[in-house]
Write an enzyme that holds these catalytic residues in place. Sequence first.
Site, PDB file in Angstrom:
ATOM      1  N   ASP A 213      -7.513  -5.052   7.360  1.00  0.00           N
ATOM      2  CA  ASP A 213      -8.125  -6.061   6.493  1.00  0.00           C
ATOM      3  C   ASP A 213      -8.864  -7.111   7.309  1.00  0.00           C
ATOM      4  O   ASP A 213      -9.944  -7.560   6.916  1.00  0.00           O
ATOM      5  CB  ASP A 213      -7.044  -6.731   5.625  1.00  0.00           C
ATOM      6  CG  ASP A 213      -6.786  -5.931   4.354  1.00  0.00           C
ATOM      7  OD1 ASP A 213      -7.762  -5.592   3.665  1.00  0.00           O
ATOM      8  OD2 ASP A 213      -5.618  -5.626   4.077  1.00  0.00           O
TER       9      ASP A 213
ATOM     10  N   HIS B 181       0.810  -1.222   0.000  1.00  0.00           N
ATOM     11  CA  HIS B 181       0.000   0.000   0.000  1.00  0.00           C
ATOM     12  C   HIS B 181       0.843   1.272   0.000  1.00  0.00           C
ATOM     13  O   HIS B 181       0.300   2.371  -0.104  1.00  0.00           O
ATOM     14  CB  HIS B 181      -0.963  -0.008   1.187  1.00  0.00           C
ATOM     15  CG  HIS B 181      -2.009  -1.083   1.060  1.00  0.00           C
ATOM     16  ND1 HIS B 181      -2.910  -1.129   0.029  1.00  0.00           N
ATOM     17  CD2 HIS B 181      -2.260  -2.181   1.822  1.00  0.00           C
ATOM     18  CE1 HIS B 181      -3.695  -2.189   0.159  1.00  0.00           C
ATOM     19  NE2 HIS B 181      -3.316  -2.848   1.242  1.00  0.00           N
TER      20      HIS B 181
ATOM     21  N   GLU C   7      -4.838 -11.780   7.893  1.00  0.00           N
ATOM     22  CA  GLU C   7      -5.750 -10.635   7.731  1.00  0.00           C
ATOM     23  C   GLU C   7      -6.997 -11.001   6.939  1.00  0.00           C
ATOM     24  O   GLU C   7      -7.665 -10.133   6.403  1.00  0.00           O
ATOM     25  CB  GLU C   7      -5.021  -9.444   7.097  1.00  0.00           C
ATOM     26  CG  GLU C   7      -4.214  -9.742   5.850  1.00  0.00           C
ATOM     27  CD  GLU C   7      -3.454  -8.532   5.325  1.00  0.00           C
ATOM     28  OE1 GLU C   7      -3.638  -7.404   5.814  1.00  0.00           O
ATOM     29  OE2 GLU C   7      -2.668  -8.718   4.379  1.00  0.00           O
TER      30      GLU C   7
ATOM     31  N   ARG D  94       7.582  -5.194   2.979  1.00  0.00           N
ATOM     32  CA  ARG D  94       6.301  -5.869   2.764  1.00  0.00           C
ATOM     33  C   ARG D  94       6.075  -5.883   1.263  1.00  0.00           C
ATOM     34  O   ARG D  94       5.983  -4.821   0.635  1.00  0.00           O
ATOM     35  CB  ARG D  94       5.127  -5.173   3.448  1.00  0.00           C
ATOM     36  CG  ARG D  94       3.821  -5.893   2.985  1.00  0.00           C
ATOM     37  CD  ARG D  94       2.632  -5.547   3.782  1.00  0.00           C
ATOM     38  NE  ARG D  94       2.078  -4.244   3.474  1.00  0.00           N
ATOM     39  CZ  ARG D  94       0.901  -3.823   3.949  1.00  0.00           C
ATOM     40  NH1 ARG D  94       0.186  -4.628   4.729  1.00  0.00           N
ATOM     41  NH2 ARG D  94       0.466  -2.627   3.666  1.00  0.00           N
TER      42      ARG D  94
HETATM   43  C1  3PY Z   1      -3.834  -4.020   7.537  1.00  0.00           C
HETATM   44  O1  3PY Z   1      -4.131  -3.420   8.581  1.00  0.00           O
HETATM   45  O2  3PY Z   1      -4.639  -4.709   6.891  1.00  0.00           O
HETATM   46  C2  3PY Z   1      -2.479  -3.921   7.024  1.00  0.00           C
HETATM   47  O3  3PY Z   1      -2.169  -4.590   6.069  1.00  0.00           O
HETATM   48  C3  3PY Z   1      -1.532  -2.996   7.699  1.00  0.00           C
HETATM   49  O4  3PY Z   1      -0.791  -2.292   6.775  1.00  0.00           O
HETATM   50 MG    MG Z   2      -3.760  -5.462   5.010  1.00  0.00          MG
END
Ligand code: 3PY
Ligand code: MG
Length: 260
Positions: A170, A43, A144, A68
């Site tokens: 997420d 992101h 996530e 990441r």
């Molecule tokens: C999330 O909170 O989903 C993340 O990937 C943090 O960057």
């Molecule tokens: Mg995420």
Amino acid sequence: MRINPLKQRHEPIINGWLAIPSSYSAEIAGHQGYDAVTVDLQHGLIDFAAALTMLQALSSTPTTPLVRVSHNEPAQIMRMLDAGAYGIICPMINDAAEAQQFVDACRYAPQGSRSFGPARALLYGGKDYPQHANQQILTLAMIETHAGLANLDAILDVDGLDGVFIGPNDLSLTLTGQASAESQHPEMLNAIERVLSRTRACHKLAGIFCTSGEAAAQRIAQGFQLVTPANDVMQLTHAARHAVATARGEVMPVRSGSGY
Ligand code: 3PY
Ligand code: MG
């Protein structure tokens, strides 16, 4: 090879997070006392060329550089490791097969399938990098999604996976319909506690993204061993809003749930 201090650290790891494509921002972050700093290709608005200069900038500081990646893709993982990342955080890991593919991409044969060509990793890691990289490179799978949560035990069983990193936005989005990094929804509280306790029971590293230093301190008190106290965008936004509000004699605006 330069030792990866994150692999044997017993104190909590404070991990910075970079979304702004700038070697200067990376250099600043690297000098602020973070144990690790992550360059975010998912992101963050960062391409390979910017990521390379950011890893070079981080190398001039005491912190340990992580990346990441944007998704579980062996070629991208290989390129970031060749560029000198000392660990990879991989988003959206849903099951053991995906976790295995991720770990394989971070390891040379016979443990994995990373192609040979260490490039800049030799400069940062040292000439004997190829002999020791399999032991030194940190691998964190992001939990996530619903599926990742359901398959957590099998994911944690994957040999060579050092730990998990919760993406709370997420996870909250899939569990409650709303992205929120500090959600107090009972399903989220249960999910986070479950990931934490299962991960620690497996003697693996439990990490989580947070929206502030205060939230990160609470996660450490809860038992997390790796925390990210917001990313550079959140920190810059917060600091700028605070300065403007203070200059105007106003009350600081409240932050939104996702941290942005
Ligand atoms: C999330 O909170 O989903 C993340 O990937 C943090 O960057
Ligand atoms: Mg995420």
